[in-house]
Write a protein that holds these residues in place. Structure first.
Motif, mmCIF file in Angstrom:
data_model
loop_
_atom_site.group_PDB
_atom_site.id
_atom_site.type_symbol
_atom_site.label_atom_id
_atom_site.label_comp_id
_atom_site.label_asym_id
_atom_site.label_seq_id
_atom_site.Cartn_x
_atom_site.Cartn_y
_atom_site.Cartn_z
ATOM 1 N N SER A 247 32.774 -141.917 5.928
ATOM 2 C CA SER A 247 31.756 -140.985 5.437
ATOM 3 C C SER A 247 31.219 -140.108 6.560
ATOM 4 C CB SER A 247 30.615 -141.754 4.771
ATOM 5 O OG SER A 247 31.080 -142.326 3.567
ATOM 6 N N SER A 248 31.317 -140.583 7.803
ATOM 7 C CA SER A 248 30.877 -139.772 8.946
ATOM 8 C C SER A 248 31.989 -138.866 9.451
ATOM 9 C CB SER A 248 30.408 -140.674 10.088
ATOM 10 O OG SER A 248 29.313 -141.432 9.681
ATOM 11 N N LEU A 249 33.235 -139.329 9.310
ATOM 12 C CA LEU A 249 34.380 -138.494 9.699
ATOM 13 C C LEU A 249 34.408 -137.246 8.822
ATOM 14 C CD1 LEU A 249 37.212 -138.054 11.091
ATOM 15 C CD2 LEU A 249 38.173 -139.341 9.198
ATOM 16 N N THR A 250 34.262 -137.434 7.533
ATOM 17 C CA THR A 250 34.268 -136.294 6.621
ATOM 18 C C THR A 250 32.877 -135.686 6.574
ATOM 19 O OG1 THR A 250 33.716 -137.650 4.711
ATOM 20 C CG2 THR A 250 36.047 -137.362 5.195
ATOM 21 N N THR A 251 32.807 -134.405 6.241
ATOM 22 C CA THR A 251 31.506 -133.746 6.241
ATOM 23 C C THR A 251 31.460 -132.667 5.171
ATOM 24 O OG1 THR A 251 29.891 -132.572 7.569
ATOM 25 C CG2 THR A 251 32.198 -132.079 8.010
ATOM 26 N N TYR A 252 30.302 -132.534 4.561
ATOM 27 C CA TYR A 252 30.124 -131.472 3.566
ATOM 28 C C TYR A 252 29.361 -130.294 4.170
ATOM 29 C CZ TYR A 252 30.106 -129.610 -1.146
ATOM 30 O OH TYR A 252 30.357 -128.836 -2.248
ATOM 31 N N SER A 253 28.434 -130.578 5.091
ATOM 32 C CA SER A 253 27.554 -129.527 5.594
ATOM 33 C C SER A 253 28.325 -128.453 6.366
ATOM 34 C CB SER A 253 26.457 -130.134 6.466
ATOM 35 O OG SER A 253 27.000 -130.960 7.458
ATOM 36 N N THR A 254 29.244 -128.870 7.247
ATOM 37 C CA THR A 254 30.010 -127.890 8.019
ATOM 38 C C THR A 254 30.899 -127.067 7.091
ATOM 39 O OG1 THR A 254 30.025 -129.472 9.826
ATOM 40 C CG2 THR A 254 31.494 -127.607 10.040
ATOM 41 N N PHE A 255 31.492 -127.752 6.102
ATOM 42 C CA PHE A 255 32.312 -127.047 5.107
ATOM 43 C C PHE A 255 31.460 -126.011 4.359
ATOM 44 C CE2 PHE A 255 32.606 -127.486 0.421
ATOM 45 C CZ PHE A 255 33.595 -126.543 0.191
ATOM 46 N N ALA A 256 30.257 -126.404 3.924
ATOM 47 C CA ALA A 256 29.391 -125.486 3.176
ATOM 48 C C ALA A 256 28.982 -124.303 4.044
ATOM 49 C CB ALA A 256 28.156 -126.234 2.666
ATOM 50 N N LEU A 257 28.708 -124.562 5.331
ATOM 51 C CA LEU A 257 28.314 -123.465 6.229
ATOM 52 C C LEU A 257 29.483 -122.519 6.468
ATOM 53 C CD1 LEU A 257 25.803 -122.554 7.886
ATOM 54 C CD2 LEU A 257 26.938 -123.536 9.861
ATOM 55 N N GLN A 258 30.684 -123.078 6.656
ATOM 56 C CA GLN A 258 31.870 -122.229 6.829
ATOM 57 C C GLN A 258 32.087 -121.364 5.599
ATOM 58 O OE1 GLN A 258 34.913 -125.109 7.677
ATOM 59 N NE2 GLN A 258 34.522 -125.102 9.876
ATOM 60 N N THR A 259 31.829 -121.953 4.407
ATOM 61 C CA THR A 259 31.972 -121.196 3.161
ATOM 62 C C THR A 259 30.947 -120.067 3.108
ATOM 63 O OG1 THR A 259 32.671 -123.241 2.096
ATOM 64 C CG2 THR A 259 32.064 -121.435 0.643
ATOM 65 N N ALA A 260 29.702 -120.403 3.473
ATOM 66 C CA ALA A 260 28.628 -119.409 3.410
ATOM 67 C C ALA A 260 28.874 -118.261 4.386
ATOM 68 C CB ALA A 260 27.288 -120.076 3.706
ATOM 69 N N LEU A 261 29.505 -118.564 5.515
ATOM 70 C CA LEU A 261 29.719 -117.547 6.548
ATOM 71 C C LEU A 261 31.102 -116.917 6.476
ATOM 72 C CD1 LEU A 261 28.073 -119.358 9.618
ATOM 73 C CD2 LEU A 261 27.039 -117.685 8.071
ATOM 74 N N ALA A 262 31.846 -117.190 5.396
ATOM 75 C CA ALA A 262 33.204 -116.655 5.259
ATOM 76 C C ALA A 262 33.176 -115.137 5.332
ATOM 77 C CB ALA A 262 33.820 -117.118 3.950
ATOM 78 N N ALA A 263 34.205 -114.578 6.009
ATOM 79 C CA ALA A 263 34.228 -113.138 6.272
ATOM 80 C C ALA A 263 34.507 -112.327 5.021
ATOM 81 C CB ALA A 263 35.271 -112.841 7.349
ATOM 82 N N SER A 264 35.257 -112.890 4.089
ATOM 83 C CA SER A 264 35.631 -112.132 2.894
ATOM 84 C C SER A 264 35.653 -113.069 1.693
ATOM 85 C CB SER A 264 37.018 -111.515 3.085
ATOM 86 O OG SER A 264 37.982 -112.551 3.162
ATOM 87 N N PRO A 265 35.589 -112.503 0.472
ATOM 88 C CA PRO A 265 35.680 -113.353 -0.726
ATOM 89 C C PRO A 265 36.968 -114.163 -0.745
ATOM 90 C CG PRO A 265 34.966 -111.143 -1.322
ATOM 91 C CD PRO A 265 35.336 -111.087 0.125
ATOM 92 N N LEU A 266 38.037 -113.581 -0.223
ATOM 93 C CA LEU A 266 39.322 -114.292 -0.189
ATOM 94 C C LEU A 266 39.240 -115.514 0.724
ATOM 95 C CD1 LEU A 266 42.237 -113.991 -1.305
ATOM 96 C CD2 LEU A 266 42.834 -112.963 0.894
ATOM 97 N N ALA A 267 38.633 -115.325 1.904
ATOM 98 C CA ALA A 267 38.469 -116.438 2.834
ATOM 99 C C ALA A 267 37.581 -117.507 2.228
ATOM 100 C CB ALA A 267 37.872 -115.934 4.148
ATOM 101 N N LEU A 268 36.513 -117.074 1.541
ATOM 102 C CA LEU A 268 35.598 -118.024 0.893
ATOM 103 C C LEU A 268 36.358 -118.875 -0.122
ATOM 104 C CD1 LEU A 268 32.020 -117.198 -0.316
ATOM 105 C CD2 LEU A 268 33.550 -118.447 -1.808
#
Lengths: 142, 135
Positions: free
Chosen positions: B78-99
């Motif tokens: 549960s510590s190896l995997t993470t949701y927060s970093t994934f969510a932040l990467q999604t929020a900061l995605a450069a384009s809708p395609l990247a998101l």
């Protein structure tokens, strides 16, 4: 003797001041804190809001952790602070594996709508939480 | 577990903390080896597969003790995997395609990982006569 002792303290003092913990130690310490916080939060949420159909505890830790990570990143934290709180605490506090396993178990148990809704709601709420964090940081910076 | 002696709870917390230290360090290590977005996809897919294996293993063979499960499931994985970093990467995605790509990769490979873990647990474990699915 006393001089030696003083020198010893001095040396210890200097090393304590210039100590630069390795990134792995900082991340690991944060990870240990985050994991324990996740366990405690999960227990609390499960005690109060027990739900057979929706893994509320996992949704809660993921949304809260995303919000705090957003705060830390948008506030401009870097280096050891980002590693401790962001990569360590928030990274370990939130979990993808419990989320995916619980979603699949819900789905195969026949609760297909709650399973898909959990996946969608977790993402939507986490993104909204990050947006809220950005707004909060922007508002306090003005 | 709820009414356990405080020292038993202390042991539980210590096991989770040790697992969390190891799991977060493994994730940090992966982030150093691979670029940010692929590294999170990697740890989330692999962590989901291993967690699924351990969870479904309990349904079939159930060879692991409660302490081993606690260290690996609540601690390491549960510590190896993470949701927060994934969510932040999604929020900061450069384009809708990247998101879309980040969400599809994490959700798709995470769920695929669960199915792989479940498959392996079924292959390696003889189903118990009572309970569990019989497929």
């Amino acid at each position: 003797m006393s001089v030696l002792l003083l020198e010893g303290i001095d040396v210890l003092g200097r090393t304590a001041v210039t100590i630069d913990p390795s990134p792995a130690h900082v991340v690991g310490t944060g990870g240990a804190i985050g994991a324990v916080l996740r366990y405690v939060t999960t227990q609390r949420v499960s005690e109060r809001l027990s739900s057979e159909r929706v893994p509320l505890a996992t949704v809660a830790v993921n949304v809260i952790g995303s919000f705090v990570l957003g705060l830390v990143v948008f506030a401009g934290a870097g280096g050891s602070t980002l590693r401790l709180v962001g990569t360590g605490i928030c990274g370990s506090f939130t979990t993808f594996s419990s989320f995916s396993v619980e979603t699949v178990r819900l789905y195969e148990r026949g609760d297909r709508v709650p399973a898909v809704a959990t996946a969608a709601v977790t993402l939507a709420c986490s993104l909204a939480a990050i947006g809220l964090a950005w707004l909060l940081v922007a508002a306090t910076a003005l | 577990m709820v009414n356990a002696h405080p020292l038993v709870r202390l042991e539980t917390l210590a096991l989770i903390a040790v697992g969390g230290f190891a799991g977060s360090n493994l994730r940090f290590f992966a982030m150093g080896l691979v670029p940010d977005v692929p590294s999170i996809v990697l740890v989330n897919a692999v962590g989901s597969a291993v967690l699924a294996f351990l969870v479904y293993e309990a349904d079939y063979a159930d060879r692991l003790t409660a302490r081993t499960r606690l260290v690996f499931t609540t601690g390491v994985l549960s510590s190896l995997t993470t949701y927060s970093t994934f969510a932040l990467q999604t929020a900061l995605a450069a384009s809708p395609l990247a998101l879309g790509g980040i969400v599809a990769a994490n959700y798709g490979l995470g769920l695929a990982g669960v199915l792989v873990g479940r498959f392996l647990a079924r292959r390696l474990g003889v189903p118990r006569p009572t309970g569990g699915e019989t497929t």
